[in-house]
Design a protein around this motif. Structure first.
Motif, PDB file in Angstrom:
ATOM      1  N   HIS A 109       0.879  -1.087  -0.140  1.00  0.00           N
ATOM      2  CA  HIS A 109       0.077   0.069  -0.067  1.00  0.00           C
ATOM      3  C   HIS A 109       0.784   1.449   0.048  1.00  0.00           C
ATOM      4  N   GLY A 110       1.784   1.400  -0.973  1.00  0.00           N
ATOM      5  CA  GLY A 110       2.819   2.315  -1.012  1.00  0.00           C
ATOM      6  C   GLY A 110       3.984   2.167  -0.913  1.00  0.00           C
ATOM      7  N   ALA A 111       4.859   3.065  -1.148  1.00  0.00           N
ATOM      8  CA  ALA A 111       6.315   2.576  -1.198  1.00  0.00           C
ATOM      9  C   ALA A 111       7.040   3.004   0.137  1.00  0.00           C
ATOM     10  N   HIS A 112       6.278   3.163   1.140  1.00  0.00           N
ATOM     11  CA  HIS A 112       6.987   3.790   2.374  1.00  0.00           C
ATOM     12  C   HIS A 112       7.104   2.644   3.344  1.00  0.00           C
ATOM     13  N   ARG A 113       6.728   1.445   3.061  1.00  0.00           N
ATOM     14  CA  ARG A 113       6.643   0.159   4.330  1.00  0.00           C
ATOM     15  C   ARG A 113       7.745  -0.624   4.032  1.00  0.00           C
ATOM     16  N   ARG A 114       8.352  -1.058   5.040  1.00  0.00           N
ATOM     17  CA  ARG A 114       9.292  -2.201   4.947  1.00  0.00           C
ATOM     18  C   ARG A 114      10.331  -2.070   3.826  1.00  0.00           C
ATOM     19  N   ALA A 115      11.015  -1.007   4.033  1.00  0.00           N
ATOM     20  CA  ALA A 115      12.051  -0.522   2.963  1.00  0.00           C
ATOM     21  C   ALA A 115      13.205  -1.445   2.825  1.00  0.00           C
ATOM     22  N   GLY A 116      13.544  -2.220   3.947  1.00  0.00           N
ATOM     23  CA  GLY A 116      14.610  -3.053   3.904  1.00  0.00           C
ATOM     24  C   GLY A 116      14.214  -4.377   3.343  1.00  0.00           C
ATOM     25  N   LEU A 117      13.059  -4.625   3.386  1.00  0.00           N
ATOM     26  CA  LEU A 117      12.584  -6.015   2.646  1.00  0.00           C
ATOM     27  C   LEU A 117      12.475  -5.565   0.938  1.00  0.00           C
ATOM     28  N   VAL A 118      12.116  -4.708   0.513  1.00  0.00           N
ATOM     29  CA  VAL A 118      11.971  -4.162  -0.894  1.00  0.00           C
ATOM     30  C   VAL A 118      13.402  -3.848  -1.168  1.00  0.00           C
ATOM     31  N   ALA A 119      14.280  -3.146  -0.250  1.00  0.00           N
ATOM     32  CA  ALA A 119      15.666  -3.182  -1.032  1.00  0.00           C
ATOM     33  C   ALA A 119      16.472  -4.738  -1.046  1.00  0.00           C
TER      34      ALA A 119
END
Ligand code: RET
Length: 266
Positions: A93-103
């Motif tokens: 729901h947007g790009a601002h959650r769980r940045a580490g996982l996405v990275a």
């Protein structure tokens, strides 16, 4: 059709696909706008690679005499992370959650493509397999994140996000699975297929994975946005602010958010 004709077809298809995706893409919320831009950009990047290959740049002739089309891997190193970012945004729901996982997901993907590039450039059969296995290991890491933690995140969202994620993740992972198979059969791998057959297959596959998938993903994003707006589940900050003059007071954004909501309700 020879390989170069396929590459021109790829260039035209990617350019046309990019224009169509940009034109069709909605921008009612930041979420929807992000999807439209991402899916419009993916074939545009690919068009650069296809054009370079069509004019016989983006390739080198190795000492064995094999022509290595390295521009493909440059294309994938940019476009696959963008596609994964789009899928992550749906789940989170947007790009601002769980940045580490996405990275971590994007890093695994880049490792998959960079090791794939060395696989394609290898002339020594042993090293070729070492790189291929390394690339497949990174690919498994990508699948793990998509079907593990990201899928779990998606299941916590509303029905529209959940179903968009579940559909897109299956389509994406099935399409992506075809790449290592085609590449291993073609000139970069076991050389069972001719260069022309491999180029034809990869061109069609690329058009489906970028343009057709782009339309499917954007349709999901449209349904998500419709539902968000109908529920009033769009805070002013989530509404696209590009029509608000810079420096406009916060209330201008609130009014714009309200007007979008009103328009939906009529
Ligand atoms: C390579 C090398 C051998 C091992 C693996 C590979 C995977 C490639 C993939 C490419 C996907 C490209 C897409 C492009 C569209 O934008 C590099 C062939 C695992 C999965 C989806």
């Amino acid at each position: 059709m020879d390989g170069t004709t396929w590459l021109w077809l790829g260039t035209a298809g990617m350019l046309g696909g990019s224009a169509a995706l940009f034109l069709a893409g909605g921008k009612r919320t930041q979420d929807e706008e992000g999807h439209s831009i991402a899916h419009g950009l993916v074939p545009l990047f690919a068009a650069i690679a296809y054009f370079a290959l069509a004019v016989h740049q983006g390739q080198v002739t190795l000492s064995s005499g094999r022509v290595f089309l390295f521009a493909r891997y440059l294309d994938w190193s940019v476009t696959t992370p963008v596609l994964l970012l789009g899928l992550s945004m749906t789940a989170l729901h947007g790009a601002h959650r769980r940045a580490g996982l996405v990275a971590g997901l994007l890093a695994s993907d880049v490792v998959m493509i960079v090791t794939g590039l060395f696989f394609g450039a290898s002339q020594d059969p042993f090293m070729k397999w070492v790189w291929y296995i390394a690339s497949c290991a990174a690919f498994i890491a990508v699948y793990y994140v998509l079907f593990g933690p990201l899928r779990a995140e998606a299941q916590m969202r509303d029905a529209e996000r959940r179903s968009a994620y579940n559909r897109n993740v299956v389509i994406l992972s099935v399409l992506w699975l075809i790449y290592p198979i085609v590449v291993i059969l073609g000139p970069d791998g076991l050389e069972i297929w001719t260069a022309t057959l491999a180029t034809a297959c990869i061109t069609v596959l690329d058009l489906v994975a970028k343009v057709v998938y782009g339309f499917i993903s954007m349709a999901g994003s449209r349904r998500i946005t419709d539902a968000d707006l109908a529920r009033g589940d769009v805070s002013p900050a989530m509404v696209s602010t590009h029509s608000v003059p810079s420096g406009a007071p916060e209330s201008a954004m609130t009014i714009q958010a309200g007007s979008v909501l009103q328009r939906r309700q009529i």
